[in-house]
Design a protein around this motif. Structure first.
Motif, PDB file in Angstrom:
ATOM      1  N   PRO A   1       0.835  -1.212   0.000  1.00  0.00           N
ATOM      2  CA  PRO A   1       0.000   0.000   0.000  1.00  0.00           C
ATOM      3  C   PRO A   1       0.862   1.252   0.000  1.00  0.00           C
ATOM      4  O   PRO A   1       2.005   1.228   0.472  1.00  0.00           O
ATOM      5  CB  PRO A   1      -0.805  -0.115   1.291  1.00  0.00           C
ATOM      6  CG  PRO A   1      -0.039  -1.042   2.143  1.00  0.00           C
ATOM      7  CD  PRO A   1       0.729  -1.950   1.237  1.00  0.00           C
ATOM      8  N   PRO A   2       0.352   2.332  -0.537  1.00  0.00           N
ATOM      9  CA  PRO A   2       1.138   3.562  -0.572  1.00  0.00           C
ATOM     10  C   PRO A   2       1.368   4.094   0.847  1.00  0.00           C
ATOM     11  O   PRO A   2       0.518   3.949   1.717  1.00  0.00           O
ATOM     12  CB  PRO A   2       0.272   4.524  -1.390  1.00  0.00           C
ATOM     13  CG  PRO A   2      -1.096   3.970  -1.298  1.00  0.00           C
ATOM     14  CD  PRO A   2      -0.965   2.492  -1.130  1.00  0.00           C
ATOM     15  N   THR A   3       2.525   4.692   1.052  1.00  0.00           N
ATOM     16  CA  THR A   3       2.833   5.249   2.368  1.00  0.00           C
ATOM     17  C   THR A   3       2.179   6.607   2.508  1.00  0.00           C
ATOM     18  O   THR A   3       2.079   7.363   1.548  1.00  0.00           O
ATOM     19  CB  THR A   3       4.353   5.385   2.569  1.00  0.00           C
ATOM     20  OG1 THR A   3       4.863   6.201   1.525  1.00  0.00           O
ATOM     21  CG2 THR A   3       5.028   4.030   2.520  1.00  0.00           C
ATOM     22  N   SER A   4       1.783   6.899   3.691  1.00  0.00           N
ATOM     23  CA  SER A   4       1.101   8.154   3.960  1.00  0.00           C
ATOM     24  C   SER A   4       2.107   9.223   4.341  1.00  0.00           C
ATOM     25  O   SER A   4       3.107   8.952   4.996  1.00  0.00           O
ATOM     26  CB  SER A   4       0.108   7.952   5.099  1.00  0.00           C
ATOM     27  OG  SER A   4      -0.449   9.176   5.464  1.00  0.00           O
ATOM     28  N   GLU A   5       1.833  10.445   3.934  1.00  0.00           N
ATOM     29  CA  GLU A   5       2.678  11.571   4.315  1.00  0.00           C
ATOM     30  C   GLU A   5       2.407  12.000   5.747  1.00  0.00           C
ATOM     31  O   GLU A   5       3.159  12.758   6.326  1.00  0.00           O
ATOM     32  CB  GLU A   5       2.433  12.752   3.374  1.00  0.00           C
ATOM     33  CG  GLU A   5       2.901  12.509   1.960  1.00  0.00           C
ATOM     34  CD  GLU A   5       4.405  12.391   1.861  1.00  0.00           C
ATOM     35  OE1 GLU A   5       5.110  13.120   2.577  1.00  0.00           O
ATOM     36  OE2 GLU A   5       4.875  11.548   1.084  1.00  0.00           O
ATOM     37  N   ALA A   6       1.328  11.500   6.331  1.00  0.00           N
ATOM     38  CA  ALA A   6       0.976  11.902   7.690  1.00  0.00           C
ATOM     39  C   ALA A   6       2.025  11.434   8.696  1.00  0.00           C
ATOM     40  O   ALA A   6       2.290  12.122   9.675  1.00  0.00           O
ATOM     41  CB  ALA A   6      -0.391  11.332   8.064  1.00  0.00           C
ATOM     42  N   THR A   7       2.645  10.294   8.458  1.00  0.00           N
ATOM     43  CA  THR A   7       3.667   9.822   9.390  1.00  0.00           C
ATOM     44  C   THR A   7       4.892  10.717   9.338  1.00  0.00           C
ATOM     45  O   THR A   7       5.478  11.024  10.367  1.00  0.00           O
ATOM     46  CB  THR A   7       4.071   8.375   9.072  1.00  0.00           C
ATOM     47  OG1 THR A   7       4.513   8.307   7.719  1.00  0.00           O
ATOM     48  CG2 THR A   7       2.907   7.427   9.285  1.00  0.00           C
ATOM     49  N   ALA A   8       5.250  11.164   8.146  1.00  0.00           N
ATOM     50  CA  ALA A   8       6.410  12.050   8.030  1.00  0.00           C
ATOM     51  C   ALA A   8       6.147  13.382   8.719  1.00  0.00           C
ATOM     52  O   ALA A   8       7.018  13.949   9.368  1.00  0.00           O
ATOM     53  CB  ALA A   8       6.770  12.267   6.567  1.00  0.00           C
ATOM     54  N   ILE A   9       4.938  13.878   8.604  1.00  0.00           N
ATOM     55  CA  ILE A   9       4.604  15.147   9.239  1.00  0.00           C
ATOM     56  C   ILE A   9       4.584  14.994  10.755  1.00  0.00           C
ATOM     57  O   ILE A   9       5.060  15.851  11.478  1.00  0.00           O
ATOM     58  CB  ILE A   9       3.254  15.670   8.706  1.00  0.00           C
ATOM     59  CG1 ILE A   9       3.434  16.101   7.259  1.00  0.00           C
ATOM     60  CG2 ILE A   9       2.748  16.828   9.534  1.00  0.00           C
ATOM     61  CD1 ILE A   9       2.169  16.502   6.577  1.00  0.00           C
ATOM     62  N   SER A  10       4.056  13.872  11.244  1.00  0.00           N
ATOM     63  CA  SER A  10       4.011  13.695  12.689  1.00  0.00           C
ATOM     64  C   SER A  10       5.422  13.534  13.263  1.00  0.00           C
ATOM     65  O   SER A  10       5.707  14.017  14.353  1.00  0.00           O
ATOM     66  CB  SER A  10       3.130  12.506  13.061  1.00  0.00           C
ATOM     67  OG  SER A  10       3.705  11.315  12.572  1.00  0.00           O
TER      68      SER A  10
END
Length: 162
Positions: free
Chosen positions: A71-80
């Motif tokens: 599944p595609p990785t979310s940018e939300a983890t990088a922002i958090s």
């Protein structure tokens, strides 16, 4: 009654009749009789639609298989992660600014409003730098801001008289 049939002559003239001429070796088809070509084109159309449908189904299955496997990785983890790192860097300056904002809200006129406004703008700029990924620049700006806060606290601290 059938549709009128047009006849063209060699001299360019034409006439219409409802009867077929007798010298025609092959009679034209009636409208209700389907031609072999029409049958073949209908068969080709069905074959093309089936081929398109099966290719679409295969592409859909491949897409969903890819989504399930990786599944595609979310940018939300990088922002958090970035937000956590920024919060750690800002922990020296943020409490003082929060207290000062609350104090200035209670007091209608406070000394050094221009200094405080410039420090608040510096803090917001450093926070924006940190969230955009320029952590080193933000860290340097926050250190400068910490020095400014210490100098401001020394200036306004009550001095003991001996």
């Amino acid at each position: 009654m059938q549709k009128p049939i047009s006849y063209r002559h060699a001299d360019g003239s034409a006439h219409y009749s409802h009867c077929y001429p007798e010298d025609v070796s092959r009679l034209p088809r009636f409208e209700w009789a389907a031609s072999r070509r029409a049958k073949r084109s209908g068969r080709r159309l069905r074959t093309a639609l089936r081929l398109f449908g099966s290719a679409f189904a295969l592409a859909t299955a491949a897409f969903w298989a890819t989504m399930l496997v990786s599944p595609p990785t979310s940018e939300a983890t990088a922002i958090s992660e970035r937000a956590a790192q920024c919060a750690q860097i800002e922990q020296t300056v943020r409490p003082w600014l929060d207290r000062e904002v609350a104090r200035r809200a209670r007091v209608s006129v406070a000394a050094g409003q221009a200094d405080f406004n410039s420090m608040l703008l510096s803090y917001q700029f450093a926070h924006a730098q940190c969230m955009s990924g320029r952590v080193r620049d933000a860290e340097n700006n926050l250190k400068r801001l910490d020095v400014m806060i210490a100098a401001l606290a020394d200036r306004y601290a009550p001095q003991d008289e001996d």
